[in-house]
Design an enzyme around this catalytic site. Structure first.
Site, PDB file in Angstrom:
ATOM      1  N   HIS A  91       0.816  -1.222   0.000  1.00  0.00           N
ATOM      2  CA  HIS A  91       0.000   0.000   0.000  1.00  0.00           C
ATOM      3  C   HIS A  91       0.849   1.270   0.000  1.00  0.00           C
ATOM      4  O   HIS A  91       0.313   2.369  -0.140  1.00  0.00           O
ATOM      5  CB  HIS A  91      -0.957   0.006   1.198  1.00  0.00           C
ATOM      6  CG  HIS A  91      -0.310   0.191   2.533  1.00  0.00           C
ATOM      7  ND1 HIS A  91       0.014  -0.848   3.367  1.00  0.00           N
ATOM      8  CD2 HIS A  91       0.069   1.319   3.191  1.00  0.00           C
ATOM      9  CE1 HIS A  91       0.550  -0.385   4.479  1.00  0.00           C
ATOM     10  NE2 HIS A  91       0.611   0.932   4.389  1.00  0.00           N
ATOM     11  N   SER A 139       4.573   1.552   8.282  1.00  0.00           N
ATOM     12  CA  SER A 139       4.196   0.579   7.261  1.00  0.00           C
ATOM     13  C   SER A 139       5.405   0.087   6.483  1.00  0.00           C
ATOM     14  O   SER A 139       6.283   0.865   6.098  1.00  0.00           O
ATOM     15  CB  SER A 139       3.207   1.207   6.280  1.00  0.00           C
ATOM     16  OG  SER A 139       1.906   1.161   6.771  1.00  0.00           O
ATOM     17  N   SER A 154       1.993  -4.172   7.922  1.00  0.00           N
ATOM     18  CA  SER A 154       0.887  -3.780   7.053  1.00  0.00           C
ATOM     19  C   SER A 154       0.041  -2.696   7.719  1.00  0.00           C
ATOM     20  O   SER A 154      -0.035  -1.574   7.241  1.00  0.00           O
ATOM     21  CB  SER A 154       0.023  -4.989   6.712  1.00  0.00           C
ATOM     22  OG  SER A 154      -1.125  -4.607   5.992  1.00  0.00           O
TER      23      SER A 154
END
Length: 383
Positions: free
Chosen positions: A227, A337, A352
């Site tokens: 992400h 992250s 994550s």
């Protein structure tokens, strides 16, 4: 990796002294051997972090690392020995031993001979995996935090956000989940979110206006969270200079990525300790069992420890579900992250997301590193 500050220069000198430096282009290096069950090297700083976050003395932390390393090897052997009767496994910190769930008591003597305790269960890993896969096919509302197979309860645990438990959408999902197989409902104090904020593990990097953290060095680059950037996105290093490019990225569904680095940067088998603990060497990627201690390095909250709570969990982020995640009791915050999860000296995965923070506590999920290595055909850089 490109380094110019005194801390980074000292790290580079240390690596040269112990012969750990390697060119980024050494992609044909042999995969690391299976780790031994001997106690991993435990620095005073690592033991201090385990004492702080897990409530252990230095001696207890050292003994736990030794027992967990043994348990990881026993779990691999138990899976082969039990075959279709394998029902999952977890580390019991009270006994210092691995517990293996079995659907057939006839396999118990052979598994106990490996050094594990056993527990007879009804469903087992294969049946619970099928039930979890049926849940994966359902559309989950925002009030569902996720679900995972739990060998300890011999069920699929569906975690709901406490404040949303009585909403019609959540109640309807739980009813459908129970129809899919054996289900237990648990509560979470918060909803999961990713930890991106507006190649040494834990070091920051930047893509666009997002800051994330390096997970682990691989030959040719590093692995991190998907992400944090899409394939083709440019990456800047901790000093703002051009560092590399996302060669592959997947999110949601998965949450992993591979960044290839430019000339002038190099890879090292190290995770930053941020002064809380000494920088940690990475010696392999043997997967730790549920219940094992685990520590995380990230560019915002630096070094924190906890335990592995669950594996193969589906996490229901607002952007979409991510599957096959590992759940931990470690805290994290925005910018962490992609950062490194370690158990002893073994790489476990990349950060994550989660809920909570490092002031009041929370839970964090990581994407297992071995899955990332296999997906992109990468070789972990190890000491």
């Amino acid at each position: 990796m490109k380094r110019t500050t005194p801390l980074r220069a000292a790290l580079a000198a240390l690596l040269m002294t112990v012969g750990l430096g390697a060119a980024a282009g050494a992609a044909d290096a042999a995969p690391p051997p299976e780790p031994s069950t001997a106690a991993p090297a435990a620095t005073a700083g690592l033991l201090d972090a385990m004492r702080r976050d897990l409530g252990l003395t230095a001696a207890q932390a050292e003994e736990r690392l030794r027992a967990e390393k043994t348990a990881a090897a026993v779990e691999r052997a138990a899976l082969r020995t039990a075959g279709s009767a394998f029902g999952g496994a977890w580390f019991d910190p009270d006994t210092g031993r691995l517990v293996v769930a079995l659907t057939d008591s006839a396999e118990a003597p052979a598994v106990r001979a490996l050094g594990a305790d056993t527990r007879l269960v009804r469903y087992g890993a294969a049946a619970l995996d099928r039930a979890a896969a049926r849940l994966d096919a359902l559309g989950a509302p925002a009030g569902i935090a996720g679900w995972h197979v739990d060998p300890r309860s011999d069920s699929v645990v569906v975690t709901v956000v406490r404040t949303e438990r009585e909403t019609p959408a959540v109640r309807a999902f739980v009813d459908r989940a129970r129809a899919a197989g054996p289900v237990t409902v648990a509560e979470s104090a918060g909803a999961p979110r990713t930890y991106a904020a507006g190649t040494v593990g834990g070091d920051p990097y930047y893509t666009g206006n997002v800051r994330c953290s390096i997970g682990f060095s691989v030959y040719g680059g590093f692995v991190t969270a998907g992400h944090c950037g899409g394939a083709g996105a440019a990456v800047r290093g901790w000093d703002g200079s051009a560092m590399g490019t996302f060669q592959g990225s997947s999110f949601p569904g998965d949450d992993y990525a591979y960044v290839g680095i430019h000339s002038g940067w190099w890879t090292v088998p190290v995770v930053l300790g941020w002064g809380s603990v000494p920088d940690q060497l990475v010696r392999g990627s043997a997967e730790a069992p549920v219940g094992a201690s685990i520590c995380r390095s990230g560019s915002t909250t630096h070094w924190h420890c906890g335990t592995v709570l669950a594996k193969n969990e589906t996490v229901n982020y607002s952007q979409g579900a991510v599957r096959q995640m590992t759940k931990t009791s470690v805290c994290a915050e925005g910018g962490d992250s992609g950062g490194s999860f370690l158990s002893g000296d073994q790489a476990q995965g990349v950060t994550s997301g989660g809920w909570g923070n490092c002031s009041s506590g929370g839970e964090t999920w990581f994407q297992p590193v071995n899955e990332i290595l296999g997906r992109y055909g990468l070789t972990l850089h190890t000491a």
